[in-house]
Design a protein around this motif. Sequence first.
Motif, short mmCIF file in Angstrom:
data_model
loop_
_atom_site.label_atom_id
_atom_site.label_comp_id
_atom_site.label_asym_id
_atom_site.label_seq_id
_atom_site.Cartn_x
_atom_site.Cartn_y
_atom_site.Cartn_z
N PHE A 26 0.83 -1.20 0.00
CA PHE A 26 0.00 0.00 0.00
C PHE A 26 0.86 1.25 0.00
O PHE A 26 0.60 2.21 -0.74
CB PHE A 26 -0.96 0.00 1.19
CG PHE A 26 -1.86 1.20 1.23
CD1 PHE A 26 -2.55 1.61 0.09
CD2 PHE A 26 -2.02 1.93 2.39
CE1 PHE A 26 -3.38 2.73 0.11
CE2 PHE A 26 -2.85 3.04 2.42
CZ PHE A 26 -3.52 3.44 1.28
N TYR A 27 1.91 1.24 0.80
CA TYR A 27 2.84 2.38 0.84
C TYR A 27 3.42 2.64 -0.55
O TYR A 27 3.47 3.78 -1.02
CB TYR A 27 3.94 2.09 1.86
CG TYR A 27 5.24 2.79 1.65
CD1 TYR A 27 5.34 4.17 1.69
CD2 TYR A 27 6.41 2.05 1.42
CE1 TYR A 27 6.57 4.81 1.51
CE2 TYR A 27 7.62 2.67 1.24
CZ TYR A 27 7.69 4.05 1.27
OH TYR A 27 8.90 4.68 1.08
N ARG A 28 3.81 1.59 -1.26
CA ARG A 28 4.43 1.75 -2.58
C ARG A 28 3.42 2.15 -3.65
O ARG A 28 3.81 2.68 -4.70
CB ARG A 28 5.13 0.46 -2.99
CG ARG A 28 6.32 0.08 -2.13
CD ARG A 28 7.44 1.08 -2.21
NE ARG A 28 8.04 1.14 -3.54
CZ ARG A 28 8.94 2.01 -3.92
NH1 ARG A 28 9.36 2.94 -3.07
NH2 ARG A 28 9.44 1.99 -5.13
N SER A 29 2.14 1.90 -3.40
CA SER A 29 1.12 2.25 -4.39
C SER A 29 0.40 3.55 -4.06
O SER A 29 -0.54 3.93 -4.75
CB SER A 29 0.09 1.11 -4.52
OG SER A 29 -0.66 0.99 -3.33
N GLY A 30 0.83 4.25 -3.01
CA GLY A 30 0.13 5.45 -2.57
C GLY A 30 0.16 6.58 -3.59
O GLY A 30 1.18 6.84 -4.24
N TYR A 31 -0.95 7.25 -3.74
CA TYR A 31 -1.06 8.42 -4.61
C TYR A 31 -0.80 9.70 -3.82
O TYR A 31 -0.17 10.62 -4.32
CB TYR A 31 -2.46 8.48 -5.25
CG TYR A 31 -2.63 7.60 -6.47
CD1 TYR A 31 -3.09 8.13 -7.67
CD2 TYR A 31 -2.35 6.24 -6.42
CE1 TYR A 31 -3.27 7.33 -8.80
CE2 TYR A 31 -2.53 5.43 -7.53
CZ TYR A 31 -2.98 5.98 -8.72
OH TYR A 31 -3.15 5.19 -9.82
N SER A 32 -1.33 9.80 -2.63
CA SER A 32 -1.21 11.03 -1.84
C SER A 32 0.09 11.04 -1.05
O SER A 32 0.63 9.98 -0.70
CB SER A 32 -2.39 11.15 -0.87
OG SER A 32 -2.32 10.14 0.13
N THR A 33 0.58 12.24 -0.75
CA THR A 33 1.77 12.34 0.10
C THR A 33 1.46 11.84 1.51
O THR A 33 2.37 11.41 2.23
CB THR A 33 2.28 13.79 0.17
OG1 THR A 33 1.22 14.65 0.61
CG2 THR A 33 2.79 14.26 -1.18
N ILE A 34 0.20 11.87 1.92
CA ILE A 34 -0.17 11.38 3.24
C ILE A 34 0.13 9.89 3.36
O ILE A 34 0.56 9.41 4.42
CB ILE A 34 -1.66 11.63 3.52
CG1 ILE A 34 -1.97 13.11 3.44
CG2 ILE A 34 -2.06 11.09 4.89
CD1 ILE A 34 -3.44 13.42 3.48
N VAL A 35 -0.05 9.14 2.27
CA VAL A 35 0.23 7.71 2.28
C VAL A 35 1.69 7.43 1.96
O VAL A 35 2.39 6.75 2.71
CB VAL A 35 -0.70 6.97 1.28
CG1 VAL A 35 -0.26 5.52 1.08
CG2 VAL A 35 -2.14 7.03 1.76
N ARG A 36 2.20 7.96 0.85
CA ARG A 36 3.52 7.55 0.39
C ARG A 36 4.67 8.29 1.05
O ARG A 36 5.83 7.90 0.90
CB ARG A 36 3.63 7.69 -1.13
CG ARG A 36 3.37 9.07 -1.66
CD ARG A 36 3.44 9.08 -3.21
NE ARG A 36 2.86 10.29 -3.75
CZ ARG A 36 3.51 11.45 -3.86
NH1 ARG A 36 4.76 11.54 -3.44
NH2 ARG A 36 2.90 12.51 -4.38
N GLU A 37 4.38 9.35 1.81
CA GLU A 37 5.43 10.06 2.54
C GLU A 37 5.19 10.02 4.05
O GLU A 37 6.01 9.54 4.81
CB GLU A 37 5.56 11.51 2.05
CG GLU A 37 5.78 11.66 0.55
CD GLU A 37 7.05 11.00 0.05
OE1 GLU A 37 7.98 10.76 0.85
OE2 GLU A 37 7.12 10.71 -1.16
N SER A 38 4.02 10.51 4.50
CA SER A 38 3.73 10.52 5.94
C SER A 38 3.35 9.14 6.46
O SER A 38 3.50 8.86 7.65
CB SER A 38 2.61 11.51 6.25
OG SER A 38 2.98 12.82 5.89
N ARG A 39 2.82 8.26 5.60
CA ARG A 39 2.45 6.88 5.94
C ARG A 39 1.38 6.82 7.03
O ARG A 39 1.47 6.08 8.01
CB ARG A 39 3.68 6.06 6.35
CG ARG A 39 4.79 6.08 5.30
CD ARG A 39 5.88 5.09 5.60
NE ARG A 39 7.06 5.37 4.78
CZ ARG A 39 8.15 4.64 4.76
NH1 ARG A 39 8.23 3.55 5.53
NH2 ARG A 39 9.18 4.97 4.02
#
Length: 551
Positions: A26-39
């Motif tokens: 999920f982290y690697r497929s994140g679109y938003s910075t909230i997912v792929r950066e802030s996690r």
Amino acid sequence: MAVDPITVELLRNRIASLMEEMDYHFYRSGYSTIVRESRDFSCVIVDPNGRLLVAPWMFFHSPVYFHLVQRIKDIYGVDDLADGDVFVTNHPYEGNMPHASDMGFIAPIFHDGTLVAFAATIAHKADIGGTVPGSTYGSATELYHEGLMLPPIRIHRAGKPIDDVMRLISANTRAPYVVLGDISGQIGVTRIGRKHMQEMCARFGVDTVLESMDAMITASGEEFTAALKSIPDGIAEATGYLDHDGVDETTKVKLNVKITIKSGKLHFDFTGCDPQTQGPVNLRIAMVEACVYYCLIGLIDPNLRYSDGIRDLVTFEFTPRSVVSAEPPRPCSSYMKCCLKLCDVILEAMDPLLPGRAIAHSGGSGGSIIVAWKGDTKPKRGNQYEIFGSAYGAGEGADGASGASVMLANLFAAPVEIIESEFPCRIREYSLNTDSGGAGEFRGGLNFVREYEMLESAEIVYRADRSIELPAGIQGGMPGGPSRFVVNPGTPDEQQMPSSARMTLPAGTTFRVNGPGGGGYGDPKKRDPEALANDIAEGYVSEEAADKYYR
């Protein structure tokens, strides 16, 4: 026939590994910075009763899944669940989500017609409508200001997507590309969970897997039972305050806990807390449970393996419609600052019972900014949404950690390079804030500062806490520094903004943000001279503060 302990431990580790795999994909497929950066998300496997087997790294989501499974069973019943179903909710009351911006997806897992588990995930969404861009409005006065409300409903039926639900969500967000992208990632990781759990059942047998899950929860409960018996019987109490609820900025919000311990059983009495608030700092049961369970693990033994086996050992008492037992339609988008203050209060209350284990008050959530850019100098796929860290309070024998996301969340700060490459701003400073850690024999952690230069005009929504009620020290330690949001710092137009603010600023404006520092532990005069000299050399403590507090 009881399953053997080696098989139980093997399956526990396989489930833990599966959760890490879901998390990574999920982290690697994140679109938003909230997912792929802030996690800002979690992924879990729970048993057929919704009981957590292994805690996710974002701990405060842990108790939510239990309540969500119970609600889905209440609405649909087990007989109406099918393999390939996926349910969605973001409702803080119907689904016990932390706040409306957190969207949960949960999928029942069947093997040979038997319900064996659920795969689930919760993630913060970049925007789900509501009054302000980013949806998390620090001055909301009702739930409906905070965006679209989805009670637990199906979004996939037996493996087939229900497009109408996706269309409904898309029509209620300012950032459909980003939000729908993250949703697809969440649904995808529930498939990963389902696939591997079904493979596990095929290899070991359904009965062995189900018995092993029961054994995991029983073993964890027995570990907690033994650990809680190490706490001496007694009664403890503490009180803390939020600056305000985001609406009435003249009135602090009281949080109080009275803890009774007898023969390894703990009772947490929250009846001394203020009534539910007009502003969005209200909590529900899952969030209070997360605060209590987190504090107990940290105080007693960080190596304790959390599961829902702890539920039989801890009881709660609330006044109806209080700030920690709110009812709809009270808003709750700023719930995290209430959670982290509640953790501080619980730790402070436990300090006399377990001397040397508690830490001083932390800097809390650190706040957040949502920047809705108005120009067209750079293509954008959504709002700039940053969640800031703060700092830990100090404890006996250790300074507080600096520039960290504290306690329940374990979030990351979005990197400078990502922010500058995706949004029309320049970050002019990113550094630790001298003298922001509370003075003490052991110094509180320092907050960090970010200063931005705006290259386009934008609407900004800011939420924070502890700009008035500073993070307290314990055992004679001093409080940590305050949170601040300053527009055009160091100029004649300098303006300090309140801790819940919404503003539109022109291109060329600069603003400076910092979270609070951590409280100090012990008498500052007793600080090791070598440690103080290092603080001064590193810029953590100024000469002026050293003379005032330490020498």
